[in-house]
Design an enzyme around this catalytic site. Structure first.
Site, PDB file in Angstrom:
ATOM      1  N   TYR A 127     -14.933  23.633  14.403  1.00  0.00           N
ATOM      2  CA  TYR A 127     -15.753  24.853  14.459  1.00  0.00           C
ATOM      3  C   TYR A 127     -16.602  24.915  15.720  1.00  0.00           C
ATOM      4  O   TYR A 127     -16.881  26.019  16.225  1.00  0.00           O
ATOM      5  CB  TYR A 127     -16.577  25.025  13.174  1.00  0.00           C
ATOM      6  CG  TYR A 127     -15.681  25.491  12.054  1.00  0.00           C
ATOM      7  CD1 TYR A 127     -15.184  26.792  12.036  1.00  0.00           C
ATOM      8  CD2 TYR A 127     -15.269  24.618  11.061  1.00  0.00           C
ATOM      9  CE1 TYR A 127     -14.319  27.223  11.046  1.00  0.00           C
ATOM     10  CE2 TYR A 127     -14.398  25.033  10.054  1.00  0.00           C
ATOM     11  CZ  TYR A 127     -13.930  26.340  10.051  1.00  0.00           C
ATOM     12  OH  TYR A 127     -13.071  26.760   9.075  1.00  0.00           O
ATOM     13  N   ASN A 154     -13.078  38.196  10.780  1.00  0.00           N
ATOM     14  CA  ASN A 154     -13.334  37.355  11.953  1.00  0.00           C
ATOM     15  C   ASN A 154     -14.722  36.734  11.898  1.00  0.00           C
ATOM     16  O   ASN A 154     -15.672  37.350  11.430  1.00  0.00           O
ATOM     17  CB  ASN A 154     -13.178  38.172  13.239  1.00  0.00           C
ATOM     18  CG  ASN A 154     -11.773  38.700  13.393  1.00  0.00           C
ATOM     19  OD1 ASN A 154     -10.866  38.230  12.703  1.00  0.00           O
ATOM     20  ND2 ASN A 154     -11.579  39.669  14.257  1.00  0.00           N
ATOM     21  N   HIS A 193     -15.590  36.310   6.050  1.00  0.00           N
ATOM     22  CA  HIS A 193     -15.321  34.866   6.104  1.00  0.00           C
ATOM     23  C   HIS A 193     -16.381  34.075   6.861  1.00  0.00           C
ATOM     24  O   HIS A 193     -16.135  32.947   7.262  1.00  0.00           O
ATOM     25  CB  HIS A 193     -13.931  34.626   6.704  1.00  0.00           C
ATOM     26  CG  HIS A 193     -12.819  35.093   5.807  1.00  0.00           C
ATOM     27  ND1 HIS A 193     -11.530  35.331   6.240  1.00  0.00           N
ATOM     28  CD2 HIS A 193     -12.816  35.359   4.468  1.00  0.00           C
ATOM     29  CE1 HIS A 193     -10.783  35.732   5.218  1.00  0.00           C
ATOM     30  NE2 HIS A 193     -11.541  35.768   4.141  1.00  0.00           N
TER      31      HIS A 193
HETATM   32  P1  OAD Z   1      -3.581  36.008  11.354  1.00  0.00           P
HETATM   33  O1  OAD Z   1      -3.464  35.040  12.479  1.00  0.00           O
HETATM   34  O2  OAD Z   1      -3.005  35.650  10.052  1.00  0.00           O
HETATM   35  O3  OAD Z   1      -2.909  37.391  11.794  1.00  0.00           O
HETATM   36  C1  OAD Z   1      -3.178  37.951  13.036  1.00  0.00           C
HETATM   37  C2  OAD Z   1      -2.507  39.310  13.118  1.00  0.00           C
HETATM   38  O4  OAD Z   1      -2.845  39.879  14.369  1.00  0.00           O
HETATM   39  C3  OAD Z   1      -0.980  39.263  13.043  1.00  0.00           C
HETATM   40  O5  OAD Z   1      -0.520  40.254  12.148  1.00  0.00           O
HETATM   41  C4  OAD Z   1      -0.545  39.572  14.479  1.00  0.00           C
HETATM   42  O6  OAD Z   1       0.678  40.275  14.521  1.00  0.00           O
HETATM   43  C5  OAD Z   1      -1.688  40.448  14.934  1.00  0.00           C
HETATM   44  N1  OAD Z   1      -1.897  40.498  16.379  1.00  0.00           N
HETATM   45  C6  OAD Z   1      -1.643  39.575  17.339  1.00  0.00           C
HETATM   46  N2  OAD Z   1      -2.024  40.017  18.542  1.00  0.00           N
HETATM   47  C7  OAD Z   1      -2.541  41.268  18.354  1.00  0.00           C
HETATM   48  C8  OAD Z   1      -3.106  42.257  19.214  1.00  0.00           C
HETATM   49  N3  OAD Z   1      -3.233  42.067  20.531  1.00  0.00           N
HETATM   50  N4  OAD Z   1      -3.543  43.403  18.652  1.00  0.00           N
HETATM   51  C9  OAD Z   1      -3.431  43.626  17.312  1.00  0.00           C
HETATM   52  N5  OAD Z   1      -2.907  42.732  16.460  1.00  0.00           N
HETATM   53  C10 OAD Z   1      -2.462  41.570  16.973  1.00  0.00           C
HETATM   54  O7  OAD Z   1      -5.123  36.386  11.247  1.00  0.00           O
HETATM   55  P2  OAD Z   1      -5.908  37.058  10.026  1.00  0.00           P
HETATM   56  O8  OAD Z   1      -5.040  38.019   9.289  1.00  0.00           O
HETATM   57  O9  OAD Z   1      -7.184  37.539  10.571  1.00  0.00           O
HETATM   58  O10 OAD Z   1      -9.606  32.655   7.300  1.00  0.00           O
HETATM   59  O11 OAD Z   1      -6.163  35.793   9.122  1.00  0.00           O
HETATM   60  C11 OAD Z   1      -6.865  35.936   7.929  1.00  0.00           C
HETATM   61  C12 OAD Z   1      -7.662  34.692   7.639  1.00  0.00           C
HETATM   62  O12 OAD Z   1      -6.812  33.561   7.686  1.00  0.00           O
HETATM   63  C13 OAD Z   1      -8.733  34.388   8.686  1.00  0.00           C
HETATM   64  O13 OAD Z   1      -9.932  35.071   8.461  1.00  0.00           O
HETATM   65  C14 OAD Z   1      -8.913  32.911   8.540  1.00  0.00           C
HETATM   66  C15 OAD Z   1      -7.459  32.531   8.492  1.00  0.00           C
HETATM   67  O14 OAD Z   1      -7.105  31.321   7.975  1.00  0.00           O
HETATM   68  C16 OAD Z   1     -10.316  31.535   7.137  1.00  0.00           C
HETATM   69  O15 OAD Z   1     -10.377  30.652   7.977  1.00  0.00           O
HETATM   70  C17 OAD Z   1     -11.007  31.467   5.811  1.00  0.00           C
END
Ligand code: OAD
Length: 231
Positions: free
Chosen positions: A57, A91, A108
């Site tokens: 972190y 985020n 989160h």
């Molecule tokens: P992910 O890493 O799972 O997903 C990221 C998303 O962003 C994917 O669908 C990509 O296709 C998309 N992406 C990548 N580049 C992009 C761009 N330039 N513009 C728009 N989209 C883009 O991340 P989260 O869904 O945020 O939790 O993950 C959810 C949770 O899982 C997080 O909050 C974290 C993680 O483990 C904890 O740590 C509790």
């Protein structure tokens, strides 16, 4: 007479900060390729190896301090000219706040804060150098990151569902929609309102009515959508 603004609720994930240089979790170069979730983002990890968790972190914090808001974060600020905008983000960075957005709910946790391990209401701003082993709260317990780990309750979830259920327009940006309960938020949004999903990759969303998919990066797709909504 003062006009009541329409409410736009925006649900954001790691993808909105990708163009600011913050790594996502599940893309091919994502954090979960380098780290095992169980080793750094669970209460079990904290019990087993606090040093590793703190190092993980502290790195996230350094990365987020070095990053700057990108055109997608800024577009959401611009949207406030005409709408009541509420951002529900998964985020832990503060790029929405640094872009100027007024209403941001962090589901989160927040990387710029730390908290007590015996009393979760004791929350403090993070010191410049991050958290070290031996840094304690006022009740004498080790400080931990102010982050919701896998396996922990998401304290803001009910509030987030409530906010989502009162949206006039709902926008999803940069999230793989695989982490629950957060991802379930889309089911609380009224079927009749316009919804937009911005992501350069295919996202599994079936059965959602009135959904427009914008298959672009946030820094391109979101400013365009905002321009249209402001017309
Ligand atoms: P992910 O890493 O799972 O997903 C990221 C998303 O962003 C994917 O669908 C990509 O296709 C998309 N992406 C990548 N580049 C992009 C761009 N330039 N513009 C728009 N989209 C883009 O991340 P989260 O869904 O945020 O939790 O993950 C959810 C949770 O899982 C997080 O909050 C974290 C993680 O483990 C904890 O740590 C509790």
């Amino acid at each position: 007479m003062k006009q009541i603004k329409q409410k736009v609720v925006v649900f954001t994930g790691a993808g909105i900060s990708a163009e600011s240089g913050i790594r996502t979790f599940r893309d091919s170069d994502g954090l979960w390729e380098e780290y095992n979730i169980r080793d750094v983002a669970t209460p079990e990890a904290w019990a087993k190896n606090r040093e590793l968790v703190l190092e993980f972190y502290n790195k996230r914090r350094k990365q987020s301090l070095e990053a700057k808001p990108n055109p997608a974060h800024k577009a959401l600020k611009d949207l406030e000219k005409k709408y009541d905008v509420i951002i529900i983000t998964q985020n832990i960075d503060d790029l929405h706040e640094r872009a100027g957005s007024k209403k941001v709910l962090h589901l989160h946790g927040e990387i710029n804060k730390c908290r007590s391990t015996v009393d979760e209401t004791l929350i403090y701003p993070m010191k410049k150098e991050g958290i070290k082993l031996g840094d304690k709260c006022e009740r004498g317990s080790q400080l931990r990151p102010h982050i919701v780990w896998f396996g922990e309750m998401v304290p803001m979830m009910d509030l987030a569902y409530e906010v989502a259920s009162t949206a006039d327009i709902f926008i999803v940006v940069g999230t793989s929609l695989v982490v629950y309960p957060a991802a379930g938020i889309i089911n609380y949004v009224s079927a009749n309102i316009p919804k937009y999903l911005i992501d350069p990759n295919e996202i599994n969303v079936s059965g959602i009515k009135n959904l427009t998919i914008i298959k672009e990066k946030a820094g391109i797709g979101l400013p365009k959508l905002v321009e249209n909504l402001l017309k």
